[in-house]
Design a protein around this motif. Structure first.
Motif, mmCIF file in Angstrom:
data_model
loop_
_atom_site.group_PDB
_atom_site.id
_atom_site.type_symbol
_atom_site.label_atom_id
_atom_site.label_comp_id
_atom_site.label_asym_id
_atom_site.label_seq_id
_atom_site.Cartn_x
_atom_site.Cartn_y
_atom_site.Cartn_z
ATOM 1 N N GLY A 133 0.848 -1.185 0.052
ATOM 2 C CA GLY A 133 -0.033 -0.079 0.073
ATOM 3 C C GLY A 133 0.911 1.513 -0.033
ATOM 4 N N ARG A 134 0.167 2.484 -0.478
ATOM 5 C CA ARG A 134 0.896 3.826 -0.377
ATOM 6 C C ARG A 134 1.424 3.910 0.949
ATOM 7 N NH1 ARG A 134 1.635 4.037 -5.741
ATOM 8 N NH2 ARG A 134 -0.095 4.598 -6.989
ATOM 9 N N GLY A 135 2.721 4.486 1.146
ATOM 10 C CA GLY A 135 3.408 4.813 2.240
ATOM 11 C C GLY A 135 4.393 3.778 2.756
ATOM 12 N N TRP A 136 4.150 2.460 2.326
ATOM 13 C CA TRP A 136 5.078 1.446 2.786
ATOM 14 C C TRP A 136 6.208 1.175 1.885
ATOM 15 C CZ3 TRP A 136 4.868 -1.059 7.236
ATOM 16 C CH2 TRP A 136 3.681 -0.920 8.001
ATOM 17 N N SER A 137 7.223 0.754 2.507
ATOM 18 C CA SER A 137 8.533 0.387 1.665
ATOM 19 C C SER A 137 8.596 -1.136 1.945
ATOM 20 C CB SER A 137 9.771 1.061 2.105
ATOM 21 O OG SER A 137 10.167 0.859 3.512
ATOM 22 N N ILE A 138 9.295 -1.791 1.208
ATOM 23 C CA ILE A 138 9.570 -3.372 1.402
ATOM 24 C C ILE A 138 10.423 -3.328 2.638
ATOM 25 C CG2 ILE A 138 11.534 -3.828 0.064
ATOM 26 C CD1 ILE A 138 8.388 -6.062 0.842
ATOM 27 N N ASP A 139 11.287 -2.681 3.021
ATOM 28 C CA ASP A 139 12.057 -2.532 4.239
ATOM 29 C C ASP A 139 11.060 -2.559 5.509
ATOM 30 O OD1 ASP A 139 14.358 -3.583 2.762
ATOM 31 O OD2 ASP A 139 15.090 -1.339 2.902
ATOM 32 N N GLY A 140 10.073 -1.505 5.253
ATOM 33 C CA GLY A 140 9.373 -1.109 6.400
ATOM 34 C C GLY A 140 8.413 -2.344 6.782
ATOM 35 N N LEU A 141 7.951 -3.027 5.713
ATOM 36 C CA LEU A 141 6.974 -4.113 5.831
ATOM 37 C C LEU A 141 7.576 -5.157 6.566
ATOM 38 C CD1 LEU A 141 4.180 -5.130 5.455
ATOM 39 C CD2 LEU A 141 4.712 -5.929 3.089
ATOM 40 N N ILE A 142 8.890 -5.515 6.065
ATOM 41 C CA ILE A 142 9.674 -6.631 6.602
ATOM 42 C C ILE A 142 9.944 -6.460 8.201
ATOM 43 C CG2 ILE A 142 12.049 -7.624 6.670
ATOM 44 C CD1 ILE A 142 12.126 -7.384 3.647
ATOM 45 N N ALA A 143 10.184 -5.228 8.472
ATOM 46 C CA ALA A 143 10.362 -4.970 9.877
ATOM 47 C C ALA A 143 9.130 -5.071 10.607
ATOM 48 C CB ALA A 143 11.218 -3.544 10.095
ATOM 49 N N ALA A 144 7.999 -4.389 10.222
ATOM 50 C CA ALA A 144 6.898 -4.510 10.874
ATOM 51 C C ALA A 144 6.376 -5.567 11.127
ATOM 52 C CB ALA A 144 5.983 -3.395 10.315
ATOM 53 N N ALA A 145 6.322 -6.646 10.234
ATOM 54 C CA ALA A 145 5.965 -8.043 10.136
ATOM 55 C C ALA A 145 6.628 -8.823 10.597
ATOM 56 C CB ALA A 145 5.280 -8.366 8.785
ATOM 57 N N ARG A 146 8.028 -8.472 11.039
ATOM 58 C CA ARG A 146 9.168 -9.300 11.507
ATOM 59 C C ARG A 146 9.246 -10.521 10.586
ATOM 60 N NH1 ARG A 146 8.404 -9.533 18.149
ATOM 61 N NH2 ARG A 146 8.858 -7.295 18.427
ATOM 62 N N MET A 147 9.506 -10.209 9.397
ATOM 63 C CA MET A 147 9.739 -11.330 8.325
ATOM 64 C C MET A 147 11.080 -11.556 8.336
ATOM 65 S SD MET A 147 7.819 -9.889 4.552
ATOM 66 C CE MET A 147 6.309 -9.277 4.691
ATOM 67 N N HIS A 148 11.421 -12.892 7.965
ATOM 68 C CA HIS A 148 12.869 -13.418 7.620
ATOM 69 C C HIS A 148 13.557 -12.681 6.579
ATOM 70 C CE1 HIS A 148 12.374 -15.821 11.307
ATOM 71 N NE2 HIS A 148 11.302 -16.522 10.689
ATOM 72 N N GLY A 149 14.639 -13.046 6.199
ATOM 73 C CA GLY A 149 15.393 -12.546 5.045
ATOM 74 C C GLY A 149 15.213 -13.486 4.048
ATOM 75 N N ASN A 150 15.829 -13.388 2.882
ATOM 76 C CA ASN A 150 15.777 -14.310 1.636
ATOM 77 C C ASN A 150 16.256 -15.590 1.908
ATOM 78 O OD1 ASN A 150 15.610 -15.151 -0.921
ATOM 79 N ND2 ASN A 150 15.688 -13.216 -1.924
ATOM 80 N N SER A 151 17.560 -15.554 2.498
ATOM 81 C CA SER A 151 18.042 -16.814 2.568
ATOM 82 C C SER A 151 17.424 -17.943 3.508
ATOM 83 C CB SER A 151 19.579 -16.665 3.207
ATOM 84 O OG SER A 151 19.644 -16.178 4.417
ATOM 85 N N VAL A 152 16.981 -17.054 4.660
ATOM 86 C CA VAL A 152 16.030 -17.995 5.602
ATOM 87 C C VAL A 152 14.896 -18.622 4.769
ATOM 88 C CG1 VAL A 152 14.542 -17.903 7.646
ATOM 89 C CG2 VAL A 152 16.707 -16.809 7.457
ATOM 90 N N ALA A 153 14.241 -17.801 3.803
ATOM 91 C CA ALA A 153 13.233 -18.336 3.226
ATOM 92 C C ALA A 153 13.240 -19.412 1.975
ATOM 93 C CB ALA A 153 12.398 -17.194 2.367
ATOM 94 N N LYS A 154 14.451 -19.483 1.611
ATOM 95 C CA LYS A 154 14.974 -20.646 0.805
ATOM 96 C C LYS A 154 15.359 -21.953 1.743
ATOM 97 C CE LYS A 154 16.458 -17.559 -2.972
ATOM 98 N NZ LYS A 154 17.750 -17.213 -3.920
ATOM 99 N N GLU A 155 15.836 -21.523 2.682
ATOM 100 C CA GLU A 155 16.174 -22.820 3.508
ATOM 101 C C GLU A 155 14.731 -23.318 4.198
ATOM 102 O OE1 GLU A 155 18.890 -21.460 6.308
ATOM 103 O OE2 GLU A 155 20.488 -21.139 5.217
ATOM 104 N N THR A 156 13.960 -22.466 4.571
ATOM 105 C CA THR A 156 12.671 -22.925 5.192
ATOM 106 C C THR A 156 11.791 -23.762 3.867
ATOM 107 O OG1 THR A 156 12.410 -21.064 6.467
ATOM 108 C CG2 THR A 156 10.434 -22.343 6.101
ATOM 109 N N ALA A 157 11.656 -23.184 2.739
ATOM 110 C CA ALA A 157 10.755 -23.885 1.775
ATOM 111 C C ALA A 157 11.557 -25.277 1.562
ATOM 112 C CB ALA A 157 10.984 -23.027 0.580
ATOM 113 N N ALA A 158 12.858 -25.310 1.326
ATOM 114 C CA ALA A 158 13.607 -26.603 1.199
ATOM 115 C C ALA A 158 13.202 -27.728 2.056
ATOM 116 C CB ALA A 158 15.230 -26.380 1.016
#
Length: 255
Positions: A228-253
């Motif tokens: 949504g307007r006003g959000w950056s991806i870094d801001g959403l990652i921090a606010a939702a406490r998302m993991h990073g890209n490498s963690v995502a790939k390991e988790t999916a594997a």
């Protein structure tokens, strides 16, 4: 056409080329900036990368849609019903349409009524995602739309999605998508920043603006998001406490 339907999850087919001149936007009664000014947390628009792919396999019969729309229209005009007298949105320029808004349990329902025809054209609901954690639940909604065949491809669903996005609401694909939903998300991704996330044990991991790994892309827990307007991806990652890209790939594997 039923644009999206839970409880299945998004995936991907070849996307179409973007055009920043979306004819659907002419239905909005005011530009997105004025909509955004009435919403919270609105900053400058974000650039969108080329849309990737979505799996397409959701279809609902027109008779079932018409029956549901008739029932909802009756409720809108039945005194004492919870839908009677709900808020109206000045969303569309066409005077034949009246837009109704209802909020319940953290979800928003937007109904478009054709007052001249005395019927509902369709509606969109912004569902909560019970499979994500509480932090992400405060930020993300999964939109699902049903419109009568005669009102499809007229920009009505697009107007509703843009209203939500311009108000700062971040969206995530919920169900496997119909052709119409896939095309709509592709058009929106031309004007709003998109990305991909992976879901596991209620936690989201950010995959990036595109996903090159075909197996990961086909994973049913891989979802597409629009900011949504006003959000950056870094801001959403921090606010939702998302993991990073490498963690995502390991988790999916491991899934």
């Amino acid at each position: 056409m039923f644009l999206a339907l839970p409880p299945f999850w998004a995936s991907w087919l070849p996307a179409f080329a973007c055009s920043h001149h979306d004819d659907d936007s002419r239905l909005l009664s005011c530009p997105s900036d004025s909509l955004a000014q009435r919403a919270s947390a609105v900053l400058a628009p974000l650039a969108a990368p080329a849309p990737v792919e979505l799996r397409i396999d959701v279809h609902t019969g027109p008779e079932a849609i018409e029956n549901e729309l008739r029932s909802l229209h009756d409720r809108l005009h039945t005194p004492g019903d919870s839908m009677h007298g709900i808020e109206r949105l000045p969303l569309l320029e066409d005077p034949r349409f009246t837009v109704h808004l209802r909020e319940a349990d953290g979800e928003r329902y937007v109904y478009i009524e054709d007052t001249r025809a005395g019927r509902l054209a369709g509606y969109t609901v912004f569902n909560r995602l019970i499979e994500i954690n509480r932090r992400a639940d405060r930020l993300l909604r999964a939109p699902h739309s049903k419109f009568s065949p005669g009102y499809q491809r007229r920009g009505l669903a697009s107007a509703i999605y843009r209203w939500a996005l311009d108000g700062g609401q971040c969206l995530m694909t919920g169900a496997r998508q119909s052709d119409g939903a896939h095309a709509l998300w592709d058009r929106l991704a031309c004007d709003y920043e998109q990305g991909y996330v992976h879901l596991r044990d209620k936690a989201l991991s950010y995959l990036g603006p595109e996903v090159d790994d075909e197996a990961l892309l086909e994973d049913l827990n891989t979802r597409r998001i629009l900011l949504g307007r006003g959000w950056s991806i870094d801001g959403l990652i921090a606010a939702a406490r998302m993991h990073g890209n490498s963690v995502a790939k390991e988790t999916a594997a491991l899934a």
